[in-house]
Design an enzyme around this catalytic site. Structure first.
Site, PDB file in Angstrom:
ATOM      1  N   SER A 114     -38.943 -30.149 -20.256  1.00 34.71           N
ATOM      2  CA  SER A 114     -40.235 -29.818 -20.860  1.00 34.71           C
ATOM      3  C   SER A 114     -40.875 -28.563 -20.276  1.00 34.71           C
ATOM      4  O   SER A 114     -41.852 -28.059 -20.845  1.00 34.71           O
ATOM      5  CB  SER A 114     -41.198 -30.999 -20.705  1.00 34.71           C
ATOM      6  OG  SER A 114     -40.772 -32.093 -21.492  1.00 34.71           O
TER       7      SER A 114
ATOM      8  N   GLU B   2       0.798  -1.224   0.000  1.00 37.84           N
ATOM      9  CA  GLU B   2       0.000   0.000   0.000  1.00 37.84           C
ATOM     10  C   GLU B   2       0.836   1.283   0.000  1.00 37.84           C
ATOM     11  O   GLU B   2       0.484   2.249  -0.671  1.00 37.84           O
ATOM     12  CB  GLU B   2      -0.937   0.013   1.230  1.00 37.84           C
ATOM     13  CG  GLU B   2      -2.005  -1.071   1.216  1.00 37.84           C
ATOM     14  CD  GLU B   2      -3.069  -0.853   0.156  1.00 37.84           C
ATOM     15  OE1 GLU B   2      -3.112   0.253  -0.424  1.00 37.84           O
ATOM     16  OE2 GLU B   2      -3.840  -1.794  -0.109  1.00 37.84           O
TER      17      GLU B   2
END
Length: 760
Positions: A383, A93
């Protein structure tokens, strides 16, 4: 020459004048921005450095359900944090943290260049001090004003606090994901240990999270499948290794230490993952994911949002109970990961608003933000897709009605030869009969007649986007390239229930900031997906499925429509259905598709659907499906689909529904009276002693004798039981003088042969 020089001097002066005006204008703008930035600058307070509020989620009646991201923060002293852990954060960082005074000129220059080249603010170049003030005092907006304020506040914080104090506040206040704020909460959440016990590789993993907690979240490994899971593992490991590499680069550790850490297996605290900390977990998981996608994790878990949802707690609990009941599923067992199989999912929504009232993504909720099968798992619908791909488009685009007729006989389209699930061919069927019995061949024929492109267009109107280039006629039976989610199926069927209007489903109605400012007010996104008459005809036929077809297990004692779905080998079983008030989709299957023998959509899914819907609607007045203007009834011949003709038998008549303007105008042309041998039922020869005239079906093609209505069709063979040279008197059978004995003529023989050729 003098004139040219004079003109050049005037142009030069004009150019410098414009440049001066531009510089002054830019300076004024910069001064104005700087002034407003300073004027609105937040006041630094120690309490603000630890601020944060959870998001509150409410149900459909405005009752508070839970707090999402309730702050999980346990402050620790900097001395309790191992050096390797602190150094991991510094390396990735802000390597120059102990050298700068709040900002990094090099970082700002790099970020400015990235923002300039992309023409938007995409990189912050922030130091640890800047990140601390950003999450403590400022909004998450990427604006010039906010960046100026961030720099000023960073200088102020650096003057007021020591470097160690700033680093300690940063490590205690940073958000790591999964509701964890601070390094101690992160250590407990991800590894189940105190920060003082963290190893180098664990510290490196945690140091990689703050930049993008959601993207690098290691717990996502447990919520993904297949390639997505492998991709997430690689993402997490790559980020951890990037931290270790940065530590080597900045001389915090040696290359040997980094290599050893990289070779260490990633071990997370799965006990922590499995804790259930909130009610209605799958519904709230779905809402949380939607919020994070739009607002980001930090805002969701720390911004104090108020989120009003469509959740109906009563129906949600009913659905959860149905999904947790083992008797509602085929024989179950745990897989290698300890997850019970087969799994299932259910979605219940209001078809008139698109509001999701209940959503359950599994039989049990085993981890935070678990894999949500209701919205994330795409499976083959079987289906249950027939109304979407075959029947709906045929009614909408071809003008077919419930009594239109299709011949259920063997058929091939190139190398594709569809078959019915029971292997039986039933012959001439109305669309209502075929859908009620879930006859595959009829659905495929309808899709072939309608066309793939029309079917894809129809499905798209229902929120299911398909590529016509990768789909064939098997789409009529739910053979999809990628499959569909239960949420998509519920929303699609909702359009049938809502008079043909599709409404994009939603679970979030309104989002407010902590101060009451409305961030988002849901406006339903809807469109006319089909004619209202089409929707009603589908609905009425789907009522027959529940009344007397494959879905009788879903009967709830009030008008309901629905369709079963079962894929090859029973790997996916479905029931999707609706009443005027609610639509629900139920899916059951193994996470890794596995055959479920003797399991069908009309069994377990229909049973779950019946349980949920009957309890959810208990006590409410019974509503029926109201036909729209334009639906008419007509009596037709059930074998031709045409108006009754002079030869139509009374037992072949059927009265059914059509959209106005689609009632057939021609008369039945398939029934003819034919003389046949009374004994064999075949065309008589000169030796047949007894002949009768029967009303039979004559079509310009032949069908195999295995078709169920074969005996009702005009025979093509001459009698074979009364042989040549045997007179009627020799058979002992009485001669009926009313039936003339005739020989089959050559014309008839030629016609029959011609029909045979056509069929081939």
């Amino acid at each position: 020459m003098a004139r040219r020089l004079k003109r050049k001097l005037k142009l030069s002066r004009f150019f410098f004048l414009l440049l001066g005006i531009a510089i002054i204008g830019a300076g004024c703008v910069l001064a104005a921005v700087l002034f407003t930035s300073i004027r609105d600058l937040p006041v630094i307070s120690p309490g603000a450095l630890e601020s944060g509020a959870s998001t509150m989620i409410y149900d459909k009646d405005g009752n508070l359900v839970t707090n999402v991201g309730l702050k999980n923060s346990v402050p620790v002293d900097l001395e309790e944090i191992p050096d390797n852990v602190k150094n991991a954060f510094l390396a990735i960082e802000d390597p120059a943290f102990y050298q700068h005074h709040g900002i990094s000129i090099r970082g700002i220059a790099r970020a400015a260049w990235s923002d300039l080249t992309s023409r938007q603010i995409v990189e912050g170049g922030s130091t640890i001090t800047q990140q601390l003030v950003k999450v403590s005092f400022l909004t998450l907006d990427q604006t010039v004003k906010r960046k100026i304020q961030e720099v000023i506040l960073a200088f102020q914080v650096e003057r007021r606090y020591t470097k160690d104090e700033i680093l300690e506040m940063y490590l205690n206040n940073t958000f790591f994901g999964e509701g964890a704020y601070g390094i101690q909460a992160a250590a407990q959440t991800f590894f189940g240990k105190d920060v003082s016990e963290l190893t180098l590789e664990e510290g490196a993993l945690l140091a990689g999270l703050p930049q993008a907690p959601s993207a690098y979240n290691p717990f996502k490994i447990y919520t993904l499948e297949g390639q997505e899971k492998e991709k997430q593992i690689n993402t997490v490991i790559s980020r951890r290794n990037a931290v270790l590499n940065s530590m080597v680069k900045n001389n915090f550790i040696s290359q040997e230490q980094a290599n050893q850490a990289k070779d260490t297996e990633l071990k997370l605290d799965t006990n922590e993952v499995s804790q259930r900390q909130y009610p209605y977990p799958y519904f709230l998981d779905y809402v949380t994911e939607q919020l994070i996608e739009k607002y980001g994790e930090a805002e969701v878990f720390k911004g104090g949002l108020k989120v009003y949802t469509s959740l109906d707690p009563k129906i949600q609990l009913i659905a959860e109970a149905a999904m947790s009941r083992s008797s509602n599923f085929p024989s179950s067992s745990a897989d290698a990961n300890g997850v019970v199989q087969p799994q299932g999912a259910v979605v219940v929504l209001d078809p008139q608003t698109g509001h999701i009232v209940a959503l359950v993504g599994g039989r049990e909720h085993t981890q935070k933000r678990s894999w949500n099968r209701a919205s994330q798992t795409t499976r083959q619908p079987g289906s249950a897709f027939k109304p979407i791909a075959a029947y709906g488009p045929a009614i909408e685009y071809l003008g077919r009605g419930a009594a239109s007729v299709v011949d259920d006989v063997p058929v091939s389209y190139g190398s594709y030869s569809p078959r019915n699930s029971d292997g039986v061919f039933r012959g001439l069927l109305t669309l209502r009969e075929a859908l009620t019995r879930s006859v595959n061949i009829v659905a495929v024929k309808l899709l072939n007649d309608t066309g793939i492109n029309n079917a894809v267009r129809f499905a798209s109107g229902l929120g299911i986007n398909l590529d016509p280039d990768v789909h064939g006629l098997s789409m009529a039976l739910g053979g999809l390239h990628e499959g569909v989610t239960p949420l998509q199926m519920a929303a699609a069927y909702g359009a049938f229930a809502n008079h043909g209007v599709y409404i994009e489903p939603t679970a979030i109605i309104r989002v407010e900031k902590a101060d009451g400012i409305i961030l988002d007010q849901h406006v339903s996104k809807q469109r006319s997906a089909m004619k209202a008459t089409t929707a009603y005809l589908i609905t009425d036929m789907l009522r027959s499925v529940i009344q007397s077809g494959t879905g009788t297990g879903a009967q709830i004692g009030r008008p309901a429509a629905g369709k079963t779905g079962t894929t090859d080998e029973g790997k996916d079983i479905w029931f999707v259905g609706y009443t005027p008030e609610l639509t629900a989709a139920v899916w059951i299957g193994y996470d890794t598709p596995t055959s479920m023998q003797q399991a069908y959509g009309g069994m377990y899914p229909a049973k779950i659907w019946q349980e949920i819907m009957s309890k959810a609607l208990s006590g409410l007045p019974v509503q029926g499906f109201t036909p729209p203007t334009g639906v008419v009834s007509a009596t037709v011949d059930s074998k031709s689909g045409l108006l009754p003709g002079p030869n139509t038998p009374a037992d072949s008549l059927v009265t059914d529904l059509f959209a106005e303007g689609t009632v057939p105008t021609e008369q039945d042309n398939v029934h003819v009276f034919v003389e046949v041998c009374a004994a064999s039922g075949q065309l008589p020869n000169q030796y047949c002693p007894d002949r009768i005239i029967k009303p039979l079906i004559k079509l310009p093609y032949q069908v195999p004798a295995t078709v169920l209505d074969y005996a009702q069709r005009v025979p093509t063979e001459t009698c074979t039981i009364h042989g040549q040279g045997i007179t009627p008197e020799q058979t002992g059978a009485p001669v009926n003088p009313a039936i003339p004995v005739t020989k089959p003529n050559k014309t008839n023989q030629t016609e029959n042969q011609s029909d045979k050729d056509k069929s081939q």
